[in-house]
Design a protein around this motif. Structure first.
Motif, PDB file in Angstrom:
ATOM      1  N   THR A 139       0.985  -0.997  -0.057  1.00 48.69           N
ATOM      2  CA  THR A 139      -0.138  -0.315  -0.291  1.00 48.69           C
ATOM      3  C   THR A 139       0.355   1.050  -0.238  1.00 48.69           C
ATOM      4  OG1 THR A 139      -0.519  -0.011   2.260  1.00 48.69           O
ATOM      5  CG2 THR A 139      -1.775  -1.021   1.552  1.00 48.69           C
ATOM      6  N   GLY A 140      -0.115   2.184  -0.376  1.00 47.97           N
ATOM      7  CA  GLY A 140       0.864   3.155  -0.328  1.00 47.97           C
ATOM      8  C   GLY A 140       0.520   4.223   1.292  1.00 47.97           C
ATOM      9  N   ASP A 141       1.555   5.633   1.332  1.00 48.85           N
ATOM     10  CA  ASP A 141       1.009   6.722   1.912  1.00 48.85           C
ATOM     11  C   ASP A 141      -0.323   6.986   2.592  1.00 48.85           C
ATOM     12  OD1 ASP A 141       0.912   8.048  -0.289  1.00 48.85           O
ATOM     13  OD2 ASP A 141       2.132   9.800   0.818  1.00 48.85           O
ATOM     14  N   ASN A 142      -0.276   7.578   3.982  1.00 46.10           N
ATOM     15  CA  ASN A 142      -1.596   8.039   3.792  1.00 46.10           C
ATOM     16  C   ASN A 142      -1.703   9.796   3.728  1.00 46.10           C
ATOM     17  OD1 ASN A 142      -1.782   6.763   6.565  1.00 46.10           O
ATOM     18  ND2 ASN A 142      -3.564   6.635   5.573  1.00 46.10           N
ATOM     19  N   TYR A 143      -2.759  10.703   2.845  1.00 47.72           N
ATOM     20  CA  TYR A 143      -2.538  11.834   1.996  1.00 47.72           C
ATOM     21  C   TYR A 143      -2.825  13.144   2.713  1.00 47.72           C
ATOM     22  CZ  TYR A 143      -2.981   8.703  -1.967  1.00 47.72           C
ATOM     23  OH  TYR A 143      -3.576   8.030  -3.531  1.00 47.72           O
ATOM     24  N   SER A 144      -3.480  12.450   4.296  1.00 41.58           N
ATOM     25  CA  SER A 144      -3.606  13.631   4.935  1.00 41.58           C
ATOM     26  C   SER A 144      -3.762  13.247   6.705  1.00 41.58           C
ATOM     27  CB  SER A 144      -5.128  14.760   4.967  1.00 41.58           C
ATOM     28  OG  SER A 144      -6.308  13.543   5.052  1.00 41.58           O
ATOM     29  N   ASP A 145      -3.608  13.461   7.324  1.00 38.14           N
ATOM     30  CA  ASP A 145      -3.666  13.102   8.507  1.00 38.14           C
ATOM     31  C   ASP A 145      -5.441  12.636   9.343  1.00 38.14           C
ATOM     32  OD1 ASP A 145      -1.145  13.513   9.392  1.00 38.14           O
ATOM     33  OD2 ASP A 145      -0.821  15.052   9.792  1.00 38.14           O
ATOM     34  N   PRO A 146      -5.418  11.746   9.983  1.00 41.56           N
ATOM     35  CA  PRO A 146      -4.751  11.366  10.808  1.00 41.56           C
ATOM     36  C   PRO A 146      -4.100  10.155   9.864  1.00 41.56           C
ATOM     37  CG  PRO A 146      -7.020  10.497  11.312  1.00 41.56           C
ATOM     38  CD  PRO A 146      -6.608  11.335  10.499  1.00 41.56           C
ATOM     39  N   PRO A 147      -3.016   9.323  10.308  1.00 40.09           N
ATOM     40  CA  PRO A 147      -1.937   8.613   9.991  1.00 40.09           C
ATOM     41  C   PRO A 147      -3.481   6.021  10.301  1.00 40.09           C
ATOM     42  CG  PRO A 147      -0.581   9.369  11.488  1.00 40.09           C
ATOM     43  CD  PRO A 147      -2.146  10.074  11.255  1.00 40.09           C
ATOM     44  N   THR A 148      -3.315   6.077   9.238  1.00 40.72           N
ATOM     45  CA  THR A 148      -3.669   4.429   9.371  1.00 40.72           C
ATOM     46  C   THR A 148      -2.606   3.821   8.927  1.00 40.72           C
ATOM     47  OG1 THR A 148      -3.600   4.282   7.421  1.00 40.72           O
ATOM     48  CG2 THR A 148      -6.120   5.668   8.414  1.00 40.72           C
ATOM     49  N   ALA A 149      -3.077   3.065  10.070  1.00 37.10           N
ATOM     50  CA  ALA A 149      -2.247   1.222  10.094  1.00 37.10           C
ATOM     51  C   ALA A 149      -1.962   0.778   9.133  1.00 37.10           C
ATOM     52  CB  ALA A 149      -3.053   0.504  11.534  1.00 37.10           C
ATOM     53  N   LEU A 150      -2.979   0.660   7.858  1.00 30.95           N
ATOM     54  CA  LEU A 150      -2.375  -0.145   6.958  1.00 30.95           C
ATOM     55  C   LEU A 150      -1.613   0.650   5.751  1.00 30.95           C
ATOM     56  CD1 LEU A 150      -5.663  -2.280   6.498  1.00 30.95           C
ATOM     57  CD2 LEU A 150      -3.207  -3.217   7.114  1.00 30.95           C
ATOM     58  N   SER A 151      -1.230   1.763   6.079  1.00 33.97           N
ATOM     59  CA  SER A 151      -0.493   2.480   4.962  1.00 33.97           C
ATOM     60  C   SER A 151       0.783   2.174   5.343  1.00 33.97           C
ATOM     61  CB  SER A 151      -0.609   4.232   5.445  1.00 33.97           C
ATOM     62  OG  SER A 151      -0.165   4.552   6.368  1.00 33.97           O
ATOM     63  N   ASP A 152       1.398   2.035   3.711  1.00 35.72           N
ATOM     64  CA  ASP A 152       3.298   2.073   3.713  1.00 35.72           C
ATOM     65  C   ASP A 152       3.262   0.628   4.546  1.00 35.72           C
ATOM     66  OD1 ASP A 152       3.372   4.979   2.796  1.00 35.72           O
ATOM     67  OD2 ASP A 152       4.782   4.640   4.114  1.00 35.72           O
ATOM     68  N   ALA A 153       2.408  -0.486   3.438  1.00 35.14           N
ATOM     69  CA  ALA A 153       2.362  -1.797   4.420  1.00 35.14           C
ATOM     70  C   ALA A 153       1.843  -2.860   3.236  1.00 35.14           C
ATOM     71  CB  ALA A 153       0.506  -1.557   5.452  1.00 35.14           C
ATOM     72  N   VAL A 154       2.408  -4.502   4.185  1.00 32.02           N
ATOM     73  CA  VAL A 154       2.100  -5.993   3.235  1.00 32.02           C
ATOM     74  C   VAL A 154       0.997  -6.015   3.961  1.00 32.02           C
ATOM     75  CG1 VAL A 154       3.716  -6.809   4.001  1.00 32.02           C
ATOM     76  CG2 VAL A 154       2.308  -7.470   2.177  1.00 32.02           C
ATOM     77  N   VAL A 155      -0.235  -6.093   3.574  1.00 30.47           N
ATOM     78  CA  VAL A 155      -1.237  -6.793   3.971  1.00 30.47           C
ATOM     79  C   VAL A 155      -2.219  -7.995   2.740  1.00 30.47           C
ATOM     80  CG1 VAL A 155      -3.714  -5.564   3.944  1.00 30.47           C
ATOM     81  CG2 VAL A 155      -2.037  -4.289   4.131  1.00 30.47           C
ATOM     82  N   ALA A 156      -2.459  -9.093   3.858  1.00 33.17           N
ATOM     83  CA  ALA A 156      -2.583 -10.036   3.617  1.00 33.17           C
ATOM     84  C   ALA A 156      -3.779 -10.562   3.665  1.00 33.17           C
ATOM     85  CB  ALA A 156      -2.488 -11.441   4.121  1.00 33.17           C
ATOM     86  N   LEU A 157      -4.834 -10.592   2.732  1.00 33.65           N
ATOM     87  CA  LEU A 157      -6.447 -10.834   2.197  1.00 33.65           C
ATOM     88  C   LEU A 157      -6.749 -12.335   1.717  1.00 33.65           C
ATOM     89  CD1 LEU A 157      -6.380  -7.710   0.330  1.00 33.65           C
ATOM     90  CD2 LEU A 157      -6.905  -7.790   3.038  1.00 33.65           C
ATOM     91  N   ARG A 158      -8.125 -12.693   2.580  1.00 34.19           N
ATOM     92  CA  ARG A 158      -8.446 -14.468   1.709  1.00 34.19           C
ATOM     93  C   ARG A 158      -9.011 -13.500   0.143  1.00 34.19           C
ATOM     94  NH1 ARG A 158      -9.777 -18.248   5.034  1.00 34.19           N
ATOM     95  NH2 ARG A 158      -9.308 -16.547   6.842  1.00 34.19           N
ATOM     96  N   MET A 159      -8.316 -14.587  -0.318  1.00 31.64           N
ATOM     97  CA  MET A 159      -8.760 -14.648  -1.525  1.00 31.64           C
ATOM     98  C   MET A 159     -10.400 -14.334  -2.187  1.00 31.64           C
ATOM     99  SD  MET A 159      -5.745 -16.630  -3.468  1.00 31.64           S
ATOM    100  CE  MET A 159      -6.370 -16.740  -5.087  1.00 31.64           C
ATOM    101  N   SER A 160     -10.697 -15.490  -1.385  1.00 30.02           N
ATOM    102  CA  SER A 160     -12.599 -16.176  -1.463  1.00 30.02           C
ATOM    103  C   SER A 160     -13.342 -14.623  -1.097  1.00 30.02           C
ATOM    104  CB  SER A 160     -12.800 -17.084  -0.632  1.00 30.02           C
ATOM    105  OG  SER A 160     -11.986 -16.934   0.420  1.00 30.02           O
ATOM    106  N   THR A 161     -12.381 -14.029  -0.407  1.00 28.83           N
ATOM    107  CA  THR A 161     -13.833 -12.799   0.566  1.00 28.83           C
ATOM    108  C   THR A 161     -13.191 -11.547   0.681  1.00 28.83           C
ATOM    109  OG1 THR A 161     -12.782 -13.313   3.498  1.00 28.83           O
ATOM    110  CG2 THR A 161     -15.020 -14.735   2.060  1.00 28.83           C
ATOM    111  N   GLY A 162     -12.281 -11.451   0.751  1.00 31.26           N
ATOM    112  CA  GLY A 162     -11.337 -10.460   0.674  1.00 31.26           C
ATOM    113  C   GLY A 162     -11.522  -9.704   2.069  1.00 31.26           C
TER     114      GLY A 162
END
Length: 614
Positions: free
Chosen positions: A344-367
């Protein structure tokens, strides 16, 4: 009659070029972004670049493309006047060139599909290794030094190319800046068909067999994804997984088992350089689509909370948030574990979030989100952070260390697995996907930056991770009598090729960039994605060179300067330039590479070069 028409066209555009009303409209509504100073211009084409486009291409951007939302305040007449004032005239002859060099109906193949190796999508496999096997490459490291252009295709009305082509059953599918998609013969470059979409083809192209017939999938700069019939060029469907007006589709789709997995990024962080813009409301997302219909099966935002008004910045700018965490990258699929990985990319505005600049694992079947690992926290940044005073810059004022490179999934010799990452921070990482992203190793390639670090993609042969370094930089001078700063590419900064052990991150070698050698508008930075075959890795650079490195010791074994004029198979005047974003594609003994990237002051170009060792 022909001469008269051309004279009339030339006269009309001469008048348009001097239109004071159109110039005033541009200054009022467009100049804040398209005549920005300094690094703020890095992500928005400046007026000098716009003046290389045709009026038709600019008008399409204003009416149905990337600038449609911003152009709503203009009347139809004003949009046409601005397009004519900015645009470079396109003669009737150059318009006809779009239809030149059709493939003969009765040629060596008769137009039939071939059972030959290919490269579909961002990587030829679901793990995003960007590594082509010897069987499918049909090109050995020993053959690489013999590579020469076999044919070159020129794109009309084009200065910038970044949509990675695909090779499938004897054809090359490639998209261009003006929204044209082409089906070319892989051996000769003749044209089977071409078709037009809303805007610049922004993602790479994926090819899959649907109902026994080849279908193409790709995205454009306005956030649409498309499906086209590979045989006829007929559009099968078009859809926009995200309705935000600033959305765009940079992520190359991935096809698996009847589904298409797509991510969405945006240009909203660049729009924040306008003082009156309230930043920001876009949220990145990943979706699963029915490949046959384009229907959304599931969609997952990287920020669960809907943006709402936040406290003003310390400089007094109104704020909407949280925002950002766009997905620029192609997802990596792990069907055995029903898991999909995105960066994922950065946040554009505050507040910062936990899933920015991250690798995220999702379930393929459901998201469903299974786990995430954030590599840079509190990274809220937008284009205003470049500017003096930077009123719209978030108070967090992060380093803009988002991910533009996909995660890479590989098995290790010890029976475990690793996710390999390259980040704009200049860092490379190895994570354990079976322990929720636990850190295996980390290694530094460069200092990183907003357009620095490891940018568009790494490659691996399972032993080493091969990463090219951007770290592009600029030289600043003061414009006499104005107080303004002028930025030019620094020919002495950036670039380099690295190999890190995939299991522990040990640096095996580093090869410094050869340098610009006095070339104008040059940077040695290597931002484009890396491509590997057994024994060699390819990397394109902002200096226009495409180079191959020996995987054993990093020695440069082949170097071709694409920044030159070419005679093209379709008769369009061809010239190469800087290489960025898309990496070369290797299949069936050929290497296909795009050349042309004038953003950030680089060299414009308009060619697809097909290399062969024959």
């Amino acid at each position: 009659m022909k001469l008269t028409c051309l004279l009339l066209i030339a006269s009309a555009f001469a008048l348009a070029a001097d239109d004071p009303y159109a110039a005033a409209v541009f200054q009022k509504h467009c100049a804040t972004c398209h005549q920005a100073s300094g690094d703020a211009a890095a992500r928005i084409p400046q007026i000098a670049i716009l003046k290389t486009r045709s009026p038709n291409a600019i008008l399409r951007a204003l009416e149905s493309g990337a600038m449609m939302e911003q152009a709503k305040v203009l009347s139809a007449g004003e949009r046409q006047l601005v397009a004519n004032w900015l645009g470079k005239p396109v003669t009737l002859e150059s318009q006809r060139e779009r239809l030149s060099n059709p493939c003969p109906a009765a040629g060596p193949t008769g137009g039939a599909w071939q059972n030959t190796p290919g490269w579909s999508g961002w990587s030829p496999g679901l793990g995003n290794t960007r590594f082509q096997s010897a069987q499918d490459a049909k090109l050995s490291a020993a053959d690489v030094p013999k590579l020469k252009p076999k044919w070159v295709f020129g794109f009309p009305d084009t200065t910038l190319l970044r949509a990675q082509p695909a090779v499938h059953r004897g054809r090359v599918f490639v998209g261009s800046q003006d929204g044209t998609i082409y089906s070319l013969d892989a051996a000769t470059g003749c044209t089977h068909w071409s078709a037009l979409v809303n805007a610049e083809v922004r993602s790479g192209i994926t090819v899959a067999e649907i109902g026994g017939k080849p279908a193409l999938f790709f995205g454009d700069s306005t956030g649409y994804y498309y499906a086209f019939d590979g045989e006829s060029g007929k559009q099968l469907w078009a859809m926009r997984p995200e309705e935000h007006p600033a959305a765009k589709s940079t992520a190359t789709p991935v096809y698996y088992n009847g589904r298409l997995y797509v991510g969405v990024s945006s240009i909203e962080e660049a729009l924040a350089i306008s003082p009156g813009f309230v930043c920001c409301t876009f949220r990145g997302s990943e979706s699963a689509l029915d490949a046959a219909t384009g229907k959304v099966i599931w969609k997952r935002y990287m920020i669960a909370e809907t943006p709402k008004p936040q406290k003003k910045t310390k400089r007094g700018a109104a704020v909407m948030g949280p925002s950002g965490a766009g997905i620029w990258t192609t997802p990596t699929l792990d069907p055995e574990h029903d898991t999909l990985y995105v960066t994922t990319g950065d946040n554009y505005s505050d507040p910062p979030t936990a899933l920015s600049d991250a690798v995220v694992a999702l379930r393929m079947s459901t998201g469903e989100i299974l786990w995430s690992k954030q590599l840079t926290a509190k990274d809220s940044w937008n284009g205003a952070c470049y500017l003096q005073g930077h009123k719209n810059c978030p108070d967090s004022d992060g380093p803009d260390f988002d991910f533009a490179a996909s995660p890479v999934l590989i098995p290790l010799a010890n029976g475990k697995r690793a996710l390999l990452l390259g980040q704009k921070s200049g860092m490379a990482y190895g994570l354990d996907p079976d322990r929720k992203g636990a850190m295996l190793w980390q290694a530094r390639a460069g200092k990183g930056g907003t357009v620095g670090g490891i940018q568009w993609g790494v490659a691996t042969d399972g032993r080493n991770l091969y990463a090219a370094l951007s770290d592009i930089d600029f030289q600043m001078t003061m414009v006499a009598g104005t107080g303004n700063r002028e930025y030019k590419l620094d020919p002495t900064k950036g670039g380099g090729m690295f190999a890190f052990r995939a299991d522990n991150g040990e640096r095996m070698w580093r090869t410094a960039p050869p340098g610009c050698g006095g070339k104008a508008a040059c940077s040695p930075a290597q931002s484009a994605a890396v491509t590997g075959i057994p024994g060699a890795v390819f990397s394109g650079a902002e200096d226009g060179h495409l180079r191959a490195y020996a995987t054993g010791d990093g020695k440069i074994i082949w170097d071709f300067d694409t920044a030159q004029e070419f005679k093209t198979v379709n008769g369009v005047p061809g010239h190469g330039g800087a290489i960025d974003v898309a990496g070369p594609v290797v299949a069936n003994g050929m290497v296909y590479a795009l050349s042309g990237y004038p953003s950030r002051g680089g060299l414009a170009g308009n060619v697809l070069i097909a290399f062969s060792a024959e």
